[in-house]
Design a protein around this motif. Sequence first.
Motif, PDB file in Angstrom:
ATOM      1  N   THR A  19       0.816  -1.215   0.000  1.00 20.66           N
ATOM      2  CA  THR A  19       0.000   0.000   0.000  1.00 20.66           C
ATOM      3  C   THR A  19       0.850   1.265   0.000  1.00 20.66           C
ATOM      4  OG1 THR A  19      -1.795  -1.170   1.086  1.00 20.66           O
ATOM      5  CG2 THR A  19      -1.851   1.213   1.218  1.00 20.66           C
TER       6      THR A  19
ATOM      7  N   ASP B  82      -5.137   1.187   3.084  1.00 30.55           N
ATOM      8  CA  ASP B  82      -5.707   1.124   1.743  1.00 30.55           C
ATOM      9  C   ASP B  82      -6.638   2.312   1.491  1.00 30.55           C
ATOM     10  OD1 ASP B  82      -5.915  -0.213  -0.773  1.00 30.55           O
ATOM     11  OD2 ASP B  82      -7.851  -1.037  -0.153  1.00 30.55           O
ATOM     12  N   VAL B  83      -7.458   2.658   2.483  1.00 24.11           N
ATOM     13  CA  VAL B  83      -8.361   3.803   2.343  1.00 24.11           C
ATOM     14  C   VAL B  83      -7.556   5.097   2.219  1.00 24.11           C
ATOM     15  CG1 VAL B  83     -10.120   5.182   3.538  1.00 24.11           C
ATOM     16  CG2 VAL B  83     -10.288   2.684   3.519  1.00 24.11           C
TER      17      VAL B  83
ATOM     18  N   ARG C 162      -4.460   5.472   1.137  1.00 20.75           N
ATOM     19  CA  ARG C 162      -3.751   5.510  -0.141  1.00 20.75           C
ATOM     20  C   ARG C 162      -4.708   5.845  -1.278  1.00 20.75           C
ATOM     21  NH1 ARG C 162       1.293   3.927  -2.566  1.00 20.75           N
ATOM     22  NH2 ARG C 162       1.088   4.823  -4.635  1.00 20.75           N
ATOM     23  N   GLU C 163      -5.872   5.239  -1.282  1.00 26.12           N
ATOM     24  CA  GLU C 163      -6.829   5.536  -2.346  1.00 26.12           C
ATOM     25  C   GLU C 163      -7.242   7.007  -2.309  1.00 26.12           C
ATOM     26  OE1 GLU C 163     -10.958   3.811  -4.305  1.00 26.12           O
ATOM     27  OE2 GLU C 163     -10.255   2.997  -2.392  1.00 26.12           O
ATOM     28  N   THR C 164      -7.320   7.577  -1.123  1.00 25.75           N
ATOM     29  CA  THR C 164      -7.664   8.993  -0.991  1.00 25.75           C
ATOM     30  C   THR C 164      -6.541   9.888  -1.512  1.00 25.75           C
ATOM     31  OG1 THR C 164      -9.018   8.469   0.940  1.00 25.75           O
ATOM     32  CG2 THR C 164      -8.420  10.773   0.636  1.00 25.75           C
TER      33      THR C 164
ATOM     34  N   GLY D 236      -5.591   7.529  -5.529  1.00 34.40           N
ATOM     35  CA  GLY D 236      -6.475   6.610  -6.251  1.00 34.40           C
ATOM     36  C   GLY D 236      -5.970   5.172  -6.321  1.00 34.40           C
ATOM     37  N   GLN D 237      -4.749   4.912  -5.899  1.00 34.06           N
ATOM     38  CA  GLN D 237      -4.235   3.534  -5.964  1.00 34.06           C
ATOM     39  C   GLN D 237      -4.917   2.680  -4.905  1.00 34.06           C
ATOM     40  OE1 GLN D 237      -0.027   2.663  -6.519  1.00 34.06           O
ATOM     41  NE2 GLN D 237      -0.169   1.140  -4.899  1.00 34.06           N
ATOM     42  N   LYS D 238      -5.242   1.446  -5.300  1.00 33.63           N
ATOM     43  CA  LYS D 238      -5.849   0.481  -4.373  1.00 33.63           C
ATOM     44  C   LYS D 238      -4.904  -0.701  -4.207  1.00 33.63           C
ATOM     45  CE  LYS D 238     -10.417   1.413  -6.252  1.00 33.63           C
ATOM     46  NZ  LYS D 238     -11.568   0.791  -6.924  1.00 33.63           N
ATOM     47  N   SER D 239      -4.953  -1.292  -3.044  1.00 33.68           N
ATOM     48  CA  SER D 239      -4.157  -2.498  -2.808  1.00 33.68           C
ATOM     49  C   SER D 239      -4.755  -3.685  -3.545  1.00 33.68           C
ATOM     50  CB  SER D 239      -4.075  -2.821  -1.314  1.00 33.68           C
ATOM     51  OG  SER D 239      -3.404  -1.787  -0.647  1.00 33.68           O
TER      52      SER D 239
END
Length: 177
Positions: free
Chosen positions: A33, A164-165, A167-169, A172-175
């Motif tokens: 992540t 994960d939340v 990083r996506e914020t 935009g990358q997701k695990s």
Amino acid sequence: MTTTRITTPTPVTGERADLLESLAKHRWFLAYTVQGLTDEQARLRPTASELTLGGLLKHVTAMERMWAEFMVTGPATFPAFDESSAEEWAQEFVMGPDETLAGLLADAAAVAQRTDELVRTLPSLDVAHELPPAPWFDPGARWSARRVVLHLIAETAQHAGHADVLRETIDGQKSMG
């Protein structure tokens, strides 16, 4: 003439192998992540929470280090909990200005190696110690080494999900997915 004997560790099977595999999977998710981030991004607080990716990694590593030592030495591993220690505990979630993501990842890898070695070599996973006094532990409760490893798996998985939340914020990358 002196001979050097090279020994190969006995393969870990059964319960210990399952525990180590599960812990490794969740450590991998946490490390994955944060891959490719700058130190500045790892310090960002992109949500209403105070959590940062670097802080989560630092916390998970610190907790794993203490719990691994607990398996060997018992409750003396943990500092006494009181009002003054709450601020110190909160600093475990902060990636300091002198810390780097690469350094935090290296520390996490070293701690993981130590924990894994303990799980492989402890004479029994049934060895248990009384938990230290803290508001989140039942008074007089005891945890076995097995219970400690299960706790490490749960905590690492929980914080990998938080990461994960975050990083996506950030970008935009997701695990997964």
